[in-house]
Design an enzyme around this catalytic site. Structure first.
Site, short mmCIF file in Angstrom:
data_model
loop_
_atom_site.label_atom_id
_atom_site.label_comp_id
_atom_site.label_asym_id
_atom_site.label_seq_id
_atom_site.Cartn_x
_atom_site.Cartn_y
_atom_site.Cartn_z
N GLY A 1 0.81 -1.21 0.00
CA GLY A 1 0.00 0.00 0.00
C GLY A 1 0.84 1.26 0.00
CB CYS A 2 0.37 4.43 1.84
SG CYS A 2 -1.30 4.78 1.27
#
Length: 358
Positions: free
Chosen positions: A137-138
């Site tokens: 993800g981030c």
């Protein structure tokens, strides 16, 4: 030591303002029992504008997972090459000089990865190594930098290209009406970024150490549920408070390097939301201006997932970079809950004449 050079960043042309987002939320969820709370949360993000790969009318329409993923692939192939060419030019290298391509994205799926397509279409050598990262993800922006650093430590003359392609708007799910989902609809934006890590030479952040930290028993705080309609983003209400748990890990990594955070000169961190930055100021005892690049990214482009750290770093370059030898930190935060952190010093490439005389 490996040097992270100037990133290249591009965003789509379609723009939605916070005012437009709030108006859509009021209209679309007029009967939602927590509508007023959602509106306040979106306002508090501080996100003024976001860029979308499609017009908002198309973004709000769900044509099915297959069509969404087809669009992801088509848009990635249309938009990534220009960003890659600019990143290579910033680093003063050519495709033939790249030994590893790290591709990070959590908003679409391709197999083989886009790395194979890039090698086939952009002049990279057929022996170029490939490392797709899809499930951080981030945090994947920080992880990509760290894996590039590891590779250049093992192969000191190597060059690594990092590509981040995040079309968060393609994950919009009209049936997800929980508070966390509705907040996310007003927070995330789309962006593409790329940067080169050079084993030798280059101007930018010369990475000296990297580290990873997982907060135990938080793996369900940020996650995807994969259903017939695609990726459904799940965000726990406890996520904004994670900096209290991650700040000690950042301090510990810096201490391992015999540095202290208050004496460092620049910070490039993932801006998942305003509280992340506010809490880092508090728990690291730093003034708000130390996170001005990350906050500008959040304000002007929203949470652009793994591209945040590259966009914020590009803003530091736009300001003229840091002083030669200045110490800094880059950190990405994402599911796990995971922090991927790198520290190092700013380095400016020696002028060509001086380099040749040495």
């Amino acid at each position: 030591m490996a040097t992270l050079c100037r990133p290249s960043v591009a965003v789509p042309d379609h723009v939605i303002t916070q005012e437009e987002t709030l108006a859509l939320a009021r209209e679309t969820h007029a009967d939602h029992p927590q509508r007023d709370l959602v509106l306040r949360l979106i306002q508090n993000t501080g996100v003024r504008t976001r860029h979308l790969v499609q017009p908002i009318e198309e973004t709000l329409r769900h044509p099915g997972f297959e069509e969404r993923n087809r669009l992801y692939e088509a848009e990635a192939k249309a938009r990534v090459p220009g960003v890659v060419r600019q990143a290579l030019a910033h680093a003063e290298v050519e495709p033939k000089d790249i030994d590893l391509i790290v591709y990070v994205s959590c908003t679409g799926f391709m197999m083989p990865s886009l790395t194979a397509w890039l090698i086939n279409t952009m002049g990279f050598r057929t022996e170029t190594r490939q490392l797709p990262i899809a499930q951080l993800g981030c945090a994947a922006g920080g992880a990509a930098i760290n894996r590039a650093h590891d590779f250049c430590t093992a192969y000191p003359r190597a060059n690594v290209l990092i590509v981040s392609c995040e079309f968060c708007s393609l994950c919009y799910q009209p049936t997800d009406i929980g508070v966390g989902s509705l907040l996310s609809n007003g927070l995330f934006g789309d962006a593409i970024s790329a940067a080169v890590v050079r084993g030798e030479g280059g101007t930018g952040m010369r990475i000296e150490r990297n580290g990873s930290h997982l907060v135990p028993n938080t793996e369900d705080w940020i996650s995807y549920a994969v259903r017939d309609t695609g990726f459904h983003f799940l965000l726990d209400k406890r996520v904004p408070g994670t900096m209290e748990m991650l700040a000690p890990a950042l301090k510990a990594l810096v201490a391992q390097h015999s540095w202290e955070i208050p004496q460092m000169d620049f910070f490039i961190v993932h801006a998942g939301g305003p509280r992340i930055l506010d809490d880092l100021c508090h728990f690291l005892d730093l003034p708000p201006e130390m996170f001005r690049f990350s906050r500008a990214t959040l304000t002007e482009r929203g949470n652009i997932a793994s591209s945040v750290v590259f966009d914020a770093l590009a803003r530091l370059f736009d300001e003229g970079g840091a002083a030669d030898g200045a110490g800094g930190l880059i950190a990405g935060f994402g599911p796990g809950i995971t922090a991927e952190t790198a520290i190092g010093r700013w380095a400016r490439a020696a002028p060509m004449a001086a380099a040749m005389s040495n």
